[in-house]
Design a protein around this motif. Sequence first.
Motif, mmCIF file in Angstrom:
data_model
loop_
_atom_site.group_PDB
_atom_site.id
_atom_site.type_symbol
_atom_site.label_atom_id
_atom_site.label_comp_id
_atom_site.label_asym_id
_atom_site.label_seq_id
_atom_site.Cartn_x
_atom_site.Cartn_y
_atom_site.Cartn_z
ATOM 1 N N ILE A 370 6.355 -6.074 -12.217
ATOM 2 C CA ILE A 370 7.052 -5.323 -11.167
ATOM 3 C C ILE A 370 7.391 -6.274 -10.027
ATOM 4 N N ASN A 371 8.278 -5.841 -9.139
ATOM 5 C CA ASN A 371 8.580 -6.567 -7.912
ATOM 6 C C ASN A 371 8.158 -5.723 -6.717
ATOM 7 N N LEU A 372 7.208 -6.232 -5.934
ATOM 8 C CA LEU A 372 6.792 -5.525 -4.723
ATOM 9 C C LEU A 372 7.862 -5.661 -3.648
ATOM 10 N N LYS A 373 8.077 -4.591 -2.908
ATOM 11 C CA LYS A 373 9.037 -4.624 -1.813
ATOM 12 C C LYS A 373 8.613 -5.629 -0.746
ATOM 13 N N SER A 374 9.585 -6.097 0.021
ATOM 14 C CA SER A 374 9.320 -7.134 1.020
ATOM 15 C C SER A 374 8.455 -6.637 2.168
ATOM 16 N N ASN A 375 8.384 -5.315 2.377
ATOM 17 C CA ASN A 375 7.606 -4.794 3.504
ATOM 18 C C ASN A 375 6.186 -4.375 3.111
ATOM 19 N N VAL A 376 5.794 -4.602 1.866
ATOM 20 C CA VAL A 376 4.430 -4.283 1.443
ATOM 21 C C VAL A 376 3.482 -5.329 2.022
ATOM 22 N N THR A 377 2.352 -4.873 2.557
ATOM 23 C CA THR A 377 1.441 -5.790 3.240
ATOM 24 C C THR A 377 0.058 -5.806 2.599
ATOM 25 N N ILE A 378 -0.606 -6.932 2.759
ATOM 26 C CA ILE A 378 -1.992 -7.111 2.332
ATOM 27 C C ILE A 378 -2.901 -6.768 3.505
ATOM 28 N N VAL A 379 -3.954 -5.993 3.231
ATOM 29 C CA VAL A 379 -4.864 -5.586 4.304
ATOM 30 C C VAL A 379 -6.300 -6.041 4.060
ATOM 31 N N ASP A 380 -6.587 -6.568 2.873
ATOM 32 C CA ASP A 380 -7.958 -6.980 2.588
ATOM 33 C C ASP A 380 -7.952 -7.910 1.384
ATOM 34 N N GLY A 381 -9.098 -8.568 1.153
ATOM 35 C CA GLY A 381 -9.257 -9.448 0.006
ATOM 36 C C GLY A 381 -8.870 -10.879 0.305
ATOM 37 N N ASP A 382 -9.240 -11.778 -0.624
ATOM 38 C CA ASP A 382 -8.892 -13.190 -0.461
ATOM 39 C C ASP A 382 -8.165 -13.754 -1.675
ATOM 40 N N GLY A 383 -7.756 -12.888 -2.603
ATOM 41 C CA GLY A 383 -6.970 -13.339 -3.741
ATOM 42 C C GLY A 383 -7.771 -13.855 -4.909
ATOM 43 N N THR A 384 -9.112 -13.831 -4.816
ATOM 44 C CA THR A 384 -9.936 -14.267 -5.937
ATOM 45 C C THR A 384 -10.138 -13.106 -6.903
ATOM 46 N N ILE A 385 -10.592 -13.415 -8.108
ATOM 47 C CA ILE A 385 -10.786 -12.368 -9.105
ATOM 48 C C ILE A 385 -11.869 -11.388 -8.673
ATOM 49 N N ASP A 386 -12.853 -11.859 -7.909
ATOM 50 C CA ASP A 386 -13.930 -10.986 -7.445
ATOM 51 C C ASP A 386 -13.582 -10.241 -6.164
ATOM 52 N N ASN A 387 -12.555 -10.699 -5.465
ATOM 53 C CA ASN A 387 -12.134 -10.054 -4.221
ATOM 54 C C ASN A 387 -10.611 -10.117 -4.111
ATOM 55 N N PRO A 388 -9.908 -9.430 -5.025
ATOM 56 C CA PRO A 388 -8.442 -9.517 -5.043
ATOM 57 C C PRO A 388 -7.833 -8.919 -3.783
ATOM 58 N N TYR A 389 -6.605 -9.333 -3.498
ATOM 59 C CA TYR A 389 -5.890 -8.750 -2.372
ATOM 60 C C TYR A 389 -5.737 -7.242 -2.575
ATOM 61 N N ARG A 390 -5.836 -6.504 -1.476
ATOM 62 C CA ARG A 390 -5.602 -5.058 -1.490
ATOM 63 C C ARG A 390 -4.394 -4.749 -0.618
ATOM 64 N N LEU A 391 -3.624 -3.748 -1.042
ATOM 65 C CA LEU A 391 -2.367 -3.429 -0.389
ATOM 66 C C LEU A 391 -2.506 -2.230 0.542
ATOM 67 N N MET A 392 -1.769 -2.276 1.650
ATOM 68 C CA MET A 392 -1.709 -1.132 2.547
ATOM 69 C C MET A 392 -1.204 0.089 1.777
ATOM 70 N N GLY A 393 -1.955 1.189 1.857
ATOM 71 C CA GLY A 393 -1.598 2.392 1.124
ATOM 72 C C GLY A 393 -2.285 2.504 -0.217
ATOM 73 N N ASP A 394 -3.033 1.465 -0.619
ATOM 74 C CA ASP A 394 -3.772 1.499 -1.883
ATOM 75 C C ASP A 394 -5.139 0.849 -1.681
ATOM 76 N N ASN A 395 -5.750 1.138 -0.555
ATOM 77 C CA ASN A 395 -7.037 0.534 -0.213
ATOM 78 C C ASN A 395 -7.975 1.612 0.313
ATOM 79 N N ASP A 396 -8.140 2.666 -0.497
ATOM 80 C CA ASP A 396 -8.906 3.828 -0.065
ATOM 81 C C ASP A 396 -10.384 3.506 0.108
ATOM 82 N N THR A 397 -10.978 4.097 1.131
ATOM 83 C CA THR A 397 -12.419 4.028 1.347
ATOM 84 C C THR A 397 -12.913 5.439 1.655
#
Length: 618
Positions: A370-397
Amino acid sequence: MKKLFLETSFSKIYMIVMIIITLLIVGGYFSYAMFTVSKEKSNAIRIVTGNLTYKLTVDGEESNTLTVGSKETKTFTVTLSNPNNRIARFNFYYVGSLPTDVTAGYVTGDGLNTPPVSIGINLEKADVSGSSNTYSIRVSNKSSSSATITLGVSVGLDYNDLTLPENGHLFEEIVMTGKVSDIVIDNLSSGSTYDDGIDTFITGEDPNNYIWYSGKLWRAVSVNNDTETTKLVTQWNISAINYSNGSTAFDGSYMEDWLNNTSVDGFLGNLRDYENFIVTNSVWDATMDDSELGSIKRPNGGTTVIAPVGLLNTYEYQSSNDGQTNSYLNNGLYWWTLTQSISSNIRSVGYYGDVSVYSALNAGGVRPSINLKSNVTIVDGDGTIDNPYRLMGDNDTNLSGTFLNTRYSGEYIRFGNDENNLYRIVSHENGSGTKIVSGEPLKSSEVFIKNVFGSNTIFSSENTIGSFLNNDYLNTGNGYLTDEDIAMIEDSTTWYLGTVGKGTSYKLAKYTDETGNTLTSSTTTSKVGLLRLGELMSGQFERYALKDENSSTGLTAIYWTLTPYTISYVRSVSSDGNSYGNNPSNSYSIRSSLNLKSNVVITSGTGTKSDPFEIALQ
């Protein structure tokens, strides 16, 4: 009179001696308390002055420098230790100004410490807990030459604040939030990039480009230089299906249909709020190219399809590591690419990373892109397999009390016992409940169990594998499930048993024809069953082979599906990611599937593999 004089003299002498002793103690106190040492010279690993020392290691080796090559980003593990037999105060910094086009800072995470402020931090005496701190320092060098940063350390007594030397500078935190297109490129901790003038590709063997979105683990592949959209591909094979009826065209193929099917049966229909996250009019270039890996040119747009979801083409695969077979896109499995070949063949990637051809009539592994839209943002994570990036709107707690039937395909659930206690959401096919499947084939004593399918190709609660699932598997004495688990399972589920032969649509597993309008009459009912061919999560989620090797890792296994291949053979998913027809008398592994009741709720967890949902009946 003489006696009085002597007494006075002794008193004066005593007072003088006491004053001298006091001055010596105070002087020693202040001279020791004011004492600090600094290390700023190369190769000066440990400095001893007075009674205080320290030790500094970089990636496990004693060093005080961080060196990064041109156009590279690296993350270093720096450990500062107190080897003294008393508590001491330390601070940690870099010396001098950073070179031009070089940035450096620290990242936080489990097991990591935050570097001290200028006054320092106390470390316990040697060989006790708290005698060392570990920092993760990330250096990005965008210059045309290598760059070296010199580290400095100051140490003093625990009750004295330290000060930075004039040329000392504290590391600042690298906060990984912002546009996806910026973060995935700027914060690479390993690997590099390749810019072909149109797209900037992430390259390397295992860069930190993992993203968790909609219950699936993805890799960021490239960023478009103009639109700033970010192309992703799933890390693992989500399913396995026939590509087409023999045509090499992506347009109108079973593959295009499955990827962009918005019903419960397709991939797009199970993505979370896809209109908010992905470019729905993405252009996918499926131009024919039979060139060898390493000599593939960027396709010229001769054959393109506009759709929300597609596959990677061979040029994109090649660009991930300069034509080598050991890039991060090599997941140790077979999978389809978008690139057409001659006759009825499609280019595919093998489990050892080579590019070959595979008949479009066959069922191969699917890695959606897929292609993520240009305005999608990362709000958490560091990009590693154990702590992947999380996206705004898909980071429920704080999901406690949320109904499980509102969650997304691929999310993990704690269900079952011991080594068989991790399951994944498949879909909400029955409308109210949640279909789940064991995260990997069932095990006993860390070995995948095997069973024959039965005496024929038709699954039921009475054939061999169905009897196991609806009797032995449900018996708590066998250790697969608890009484609480069993209470959450729907008593009866309809399982679709349509045949999917060579070169036919995945829809025939459930429907009478390729339109998908009428359900097949070939069904059975039971409490527990298997996945059918083409369902989400009917892929492989570990490596079959090590990179550049043909040997099996033992992490995957051939497992049965519900779907007949012919009147004599049943579909299985191979340990390498493809799907074949096999004799039902063969013994293969089992991934149990079942529907949970509509009143199952989440009690804790975020649905990732490392933090699965804990669930209970409401």
